[in-house]
Scaffold this active site. Structure first.
Site, short mmCIF file in Angstrom:
data_model
loop_
_atom_site.label_atom_id
_atom_site.label_comp_id
_atom_site.label_asym_id
_atom_site.label_seq_id
_atom_site.Cartn_x
_atom_site.Cartn_y
_atom_site.Cartn_z
N LYS A 1 0.70 -1.15 -0.21
CA LYS A 1 -0.22 0.01 0.01
C LYS A 1 0.96 1.08 0.18
CE LYS A 1 -2.18 -0.77 3.92
NZ LYS A 1 -1.76 -1.97 4.26
N ARG B 1 -9.39 1.26 8.72
CA ARG B 1 -9.03 -0.29 8.91
C ARG B 1 -9.78 -0.87 9.82
NH1 ARG B 1 -3.10 0.78 8.93
NH2 ARG B 1 -1.78 -1.19 9.40
N ARG C 1 12.09 -6.31 4.93
CA ARG C 1 11.82 -4.87 4.94
C ARG C 1 12.64 -4.04 5.88
NH1 ARG C 1 5.66 -2.59 4.64
NH2 ARG C 1 5.64 -2.45 6.85
N ARG D 1 -0.35 -8.22 13.72
CA ARG D 1 -0.81 -7.58 12.83
C ARG D 1 -1.67 -8.39 11.96
NH1 ARG D 1 4.11 -4.67 10.34
NH2 ARG D 1 2.58 -3.17 9.31
#
Ligand code: AMP
Length: 207
Positions: A13, A88, A122, A164
């Protein structure tokens, strides 16, 4: 255009929002970036949400909604924006409808296994807010944009990533149906390289 980017953590995103923002000349509004900035600057909000961000949970809806409502009222959002990481939850999506009329919600659909590999590789630059994958870095510790020292975001650690994901599946996934029922959902295959996925998004928007 008023665009929402939906997708699991690590679905891309943020990367796609950054590219779209350049192309469409509208701002990227990332609630995650706003929260991380507050954390870094140790504002009262930052101190309040630190544990939530570190554990991979969600910041309470009333706080998040208020922040987004105020941000979207700023003049640079008059011609549109790209919402990255908001809404969300159904509560957030319903609140958004009361003060904004969005054009579409783009859902980046990516296989869970690909996401886990993306997130574990990441790296984040706290100086320029850049996000990179180790596979594309000549030095995994140095930011290729500003030379800052790259870190693994606390919320990219394995136990937090799993949390998450759990939160995404229980709270955020229902938004796909929410926007489909309003005829605003565009689903894009988010697997593959950055440029390939970006082309798919542009094609979908042109239709
Ligand atoms: P992100 O960079 O979008 O993955 O967001 C990082 C973290 O910020 C999330 O794991 C949440 O703790 C918090 N966060 C971001 N956006 C929201 C939101 N819309 N509602 C609640 N918490 C959020």
């Amino acid at each position: 255009m008023k665009i929402i980017l939906l997708g699991a953590p690590g679905s891309g995103k943020g990367t796609m929002a950054q590219k779209l923002t350049g192309e469409l000349q509208i701002p990227q509004i990332s609630t995650g970036d706003i929260f991380r900035k507050n954390l870094k600057e140790a504002t009262p909000l930052g101190l309040q949400i630190k544990d939530i961000l570190d554990s991979g949970g969600l910041v309470p809806d009333e706080i998040t909604i208020e922040i987004v409502k105020n941000r979207l009222a700023e003049p640079d959002c008059n011609n549109g924006y790209i919402l990255d990481g908001f809404p969300r939850s159904i509560v957030q999506a319903e609140a958004l409808e009361t003060f904004q009329n969005i054009d579409c919600a783009i859902n980046l659909s990516v296989d869970k296994q690909i996401i886990v590999s993306r997130l574990s590789g990441r790296r984040f630059c706290p100086d320029c807010n850049g996000t990179f994958h180790i596979s594309a870095l000549s030095d995994p510790e140095v930011c290729p944009v500003c030379g800052g020292k790259l870190i693994v975001r606390k919320d990219d650690r394995e136990e937090t990533v799993l949390e998450r994901f759990r939160v995404y599946e229980t709270t955020t996934l229902p938004l796909i149906d929410f926007y489909a029922r309003r005829g605003k959902l565009i689903t894009v295959d988010g697997s593959g390289g950055i440029d390939v996925v970006y082309e798919r998004i542009l094609n979908a928007l042109n239709k």
